[in-house]
Design a protein around this motif. Structure first.
Motif, PDB file in Angstrom:
ATOM      1  N   CYS A 458       0.816  -1.220   0.000  1.00  0.00           N
ATOM      2  CA  CYS A 458       0.000   0.000   0.000  1.00  0.00           C
ATOM      3  C   CYS A 458       0.849   1.269   0.000  1.00  0.00           C
ATOM      4  CB  CYS A 458      -0.979   0.008   1.172  1.00  0.00           C
ATOM      5  SG  CYS A 458      -0.196  -0.005   2.815  1.00  0.00           S
ATOM      6  N   GLU A 460       2.574   4.571  -1.182  1.00  0.00           N
ATOM      7  CA  GLU A 460       2.163   5.592  -2.148  1.00  0.00           C
ATOM      8  C   GLU A 460       2.893   6.899  -1.828  1.00  0.00           C
ATOM      9  OE1 GLU A 460      -2.071   5.866  -1.577  1.00  0.00           O
ATOM     10  OE2 GLU A 460      -1.880   7.186   0.152  1.00  0.00           O
ATOM     11  N   TYR A 462       3.487  10.803  -0.901  1.00  0.00           N
ATOM     12  CA  TYR A 462       2.718  11.761  -0.107  1.00  0.00           C
ATOM     13  C   TYR A 462       3.555  13.011   0.138  1.00  0.00           C
ATOM     14  CZ  TYR A 462       5.014  11.531   4.497  1.00  0.00           C
ATOM     15  OH  TYR A 462       5.885  11.665   5.540  1.00  0.00           O
ATOM     16  N   HIS A 487       4.662   6.863   1.973  1.00  0.00           N
ATOM     17  CA  HIS A 487       4.098   6.321   3.207  1.00  0.00           C
ATOM     18  C   HIS A 487       3.124   5.216   2.810  1.00  0.00           C
ATOM     19  CE1 HIS A 487       0.141   8.863   3.587  1.00  0.00           C
ATOM     20  NE2 HIS A 487       0.272   8.332   2.406  1.00  0.00           N
ATOM     21  N   ARG A 489      -0.661   3.690   3.007  1.00  0.00           N
ATOM     22  CA  ARG A 489      -2.001   4.196   3.345  1.00  0.00           C
ATOM     23  C   ARG A 489      -2.736   3.244   4.294  1.00  0.00           C
ATOM     24  NH1 ARG A 489      -2.572   2.326  -1.665  1.00  0.00           N
ATOM     25  NH2 ARG A 489      -3.921   0.504  -1.867  1.00  0.00           N
ATOM     26  N   GLY A 498       0.130   0.562   7.670  1.00  0.00           N
ATOM     27  CA  GLY A 498       0.996   1.188   6.667  1.00  0.00           C
ATOM     28  C   GLY A 498       2.435   0.714   6.738  1.00  0.00           C
TER      29      GLY A 498
END
Length: 567
Positions: A458, A460, A462, A487, A489, A498
């Protein structure tokens, strides 16, 4: 219904040129001797990878290959298939597509399994092939015992009512394993081991008993129950650990051993009286815990080369420092595993013994019978050792004996609680060790921390928050804006945190002749001035920042390391 056909795995892999005919013949011979599945033997021999086998089956059967590493599960959908069947048939419910259910199977050619799953779920199915190792990990993660634990806690509440029940007597009677408190604890232990928790906390609050697990260094709530079951749980654990069940006003420490899924777990137990009852914390030490190699720890390559050279010396002291839970013992045992040869005698003095290492004499201290670190260490020196590992230098006496042993032809490995490498020699002197002995005996100090790694499933990009941006600007200057930051999500793979797993960050201070001279004068300022250039650009904070820029951890994790060091 997308019922797959029966196929011969070996023939498919040869036809698709994944393996040669000779490799297949060799593997079939090995399979006959071991009785293990063909795919597993191929992987162990290095003839094919899990990925190659899955893709070959997918092409042959014309079914999808689903990579579970990046798949975002719906836990409720997965749990439609009972855990026992999921484990037996190595299968998972992946997707409800209205017309049918997509089922991930490690062996989609197992027609019996396919038919049994269809009969249980009463739906049309479509098979997909998945990696078996990832499938087992997913089953362990999703089929958690949270609901079971909550149900047993409620059952225990009903049993308690308003009357006092002697749960201590449960251990003596036949069928004790059926008592709610026993089954509750069994499920808590199983769930903790399943999610790789290091600690279990039972915390009585005003209205409930809170159960939390420490996973990857962070506390995660497990469940909450009626506060009335707190005394029953504490009492049962005290009995298991051989503590005084009548004493509720003073803290107590003990040890117990539990067997969970054929794994023997050593447990350190601590009780403490709080406002609403006794708080109990259990530290779980798995005897089967895999001993890590130095290569797998995450040390920078140049540091690893020097560290290996230092631990092969015949004398001197090597210290690993950091707060509780920073992986110090793991690093020391990785070092021990490298130097553990038939021509060396190694003795460890620990509280408790956390890893089992063949060929090493391991001693567990016991303060109750005055078997202290210092006493065992004195005795160990009379056992003609080459290498001594001291679990922790806690007092002046242990420090003096360890330093003297390092001067007299022994390699001494130990840990100390200091915030960084540079302050460690000074800390030894503050403890009462002679400055000249510290200067002569200590060869290197490694400081370390564990950082949580962003979950790959997860991760992504940021934008850092205001406080994070200020820290980045202080460390990187205006160039921080040109970098990409990641980070997690939160997803089913990481239980919404996360993060998935941890990695180490390290700094090492070598005691050069110049540093030894500065340390021998016991002048703190002179030592710090001499030592700082050696760590320039190689501090714990620098290493943490490298992981941030590589997208492996978050800015917040790096700031936590920086704050600990600078405090």
């Amino acid at each position: 219904m997308g019922r797959p056909e029966k196929i011969r795995l070996g023939d498919i892999l040869v036809a698709q040129k994944v393996i040669s005919l000779e490799q297949l013949k060799l593997t079939l011979d090995l399979q006959k001797k071991s009785g293990r599945r063909l795919g597993r033997v191929l992987i162990e021999q290095g003839f094919a990878t899990d990925e190659q086998i899955c893709e070959a089956i997918s092409r042959q059967l014309g079914i999808p290959y689903v990579n579970l590493k990046s798949y975002n599960f719906n836990p409720e959908l997965v749990r439609r298939l009972p855990e026992a069947l999921a484990r037996r048939f190595r299968a998972l419910v992946l997707e409800d597509r209205k017309s049918d259910l997509l089922i991930g199977m490690a062996d989609p050619t197992d027609l019996f399994a396919f038919d049994e799953i269809a009969r249980t779920l009463k739906r049309d199915l479509q098979a997909a092939v998945v990696n078996e190792a990832m499938l087992v990990q997913t089953i362990d993660r999703i089929y958690r015992r949270t609901e079971q634990i909550s149900g047993l806690a409620k059952e225990l509440e009903r049993d308690l009512g308003d009357a006092y029940v002697d749960f201590g007597a449960l251990g003596a009677g036949v069928g004790a394993e059926d008592a709610p408190v026993v089954r509750l604890l069994q499920n808590v232990f199983e769930d903790a081991i399943q999610v790789n928790a290091s600690d279990v906390h039972f915390e009585p609050q005003e209205a409930n008993l809170q159960i939390r697990f420490r996973i990857d260094g962070a506390l995660m709530p497990q469940t909450e129950s009626d506060s009335r079951i707190g005394p029953a749980v504490a009492l049962r654990l005290k009995l298991m650990a051989g503590l005084d069940i009548s004493e509720k006003r003073l803290p107590q420490d003990g040890r117990l051993t539990v067997k969970v899924r054929d794994q023997v777990i050593d447990v350190r137990m601590s009780t403490m009286p709080t406002q609403y009852g006794e708080s109990v914390v259990l530290r779980l030490l798995n005897r089967r815990a895999t001993l890590q190699s130095l290569d797998s720890l995450g040390m920078p390559a140049n540091m690893l080369v020097r560290f290996r050279e230092i631990i092969r010396r015949t004398s001197g002291m090597v210290l690993v420092t950091g707060p509780t839970g920073s992986g110090k013992t793991t690093t020391l045992y990785a070092a021990l595993a490298e130097v553990n040869t038939d021509d060396r005698k190694i003795i460890t003095v620990e509280d408790p013994v956390e890893y089992r290492l063949a060929g090493v004499n391991q001693v567990q201290v016991n303060e109750k019978i005055e078997l202290s670190f210092a006493r065992v260490l004195r005795s160990a020196l009379r056992q003609d050792p080459d290498i001594i590992l001291v679990g922790e230098i806690r007092d002046e006496e242990t420090a003096q004996i360890g330093l003297r042993a390092a001067l007299t032809g022994h390699l001494v490995l130990s840990t100390l609680h200091t915030k960084d490498a540079i302050s460690t020699p000074i800390r030894l002197i503050d403890m009462g060790a002679h400055a000249y002995m510290v200067a002569s005996s200590v060869h290197a100090v490694v400081a370390q921390r564990l950082l949580r790694v962003i979950c790959e499933s997860c991760a992504e990009p940021y934008q850092p928050e205001a406080a994070e941006a200020r820290w980045l600007a202080a460390e990187l200057g205006e160039g921080w804006k040109d970098r990409a930051y990641q980070h997690g999500r939160g997803c089913s793979h990481c239980n919404g945190s996360g993060f998935a797993g941890r990695t180490g960050v390290y700094e090492m201070l070598e005691m050069t002749p110049e540093l030894a001279r500065a340390a021998s004068r016991a002048d703190t300022h002179e030592f710090l001035v001499a030592a700082r250039p050696q760590l320039e650009g190689k501090r714990l904070t620098d290493r943490a920042l490298e992981l941030v820029l590589a997208g492996r951890t978050t800015v917040a994790e790096a700031i936590a390391v920086s704050t600990q060091v600078d405090d």
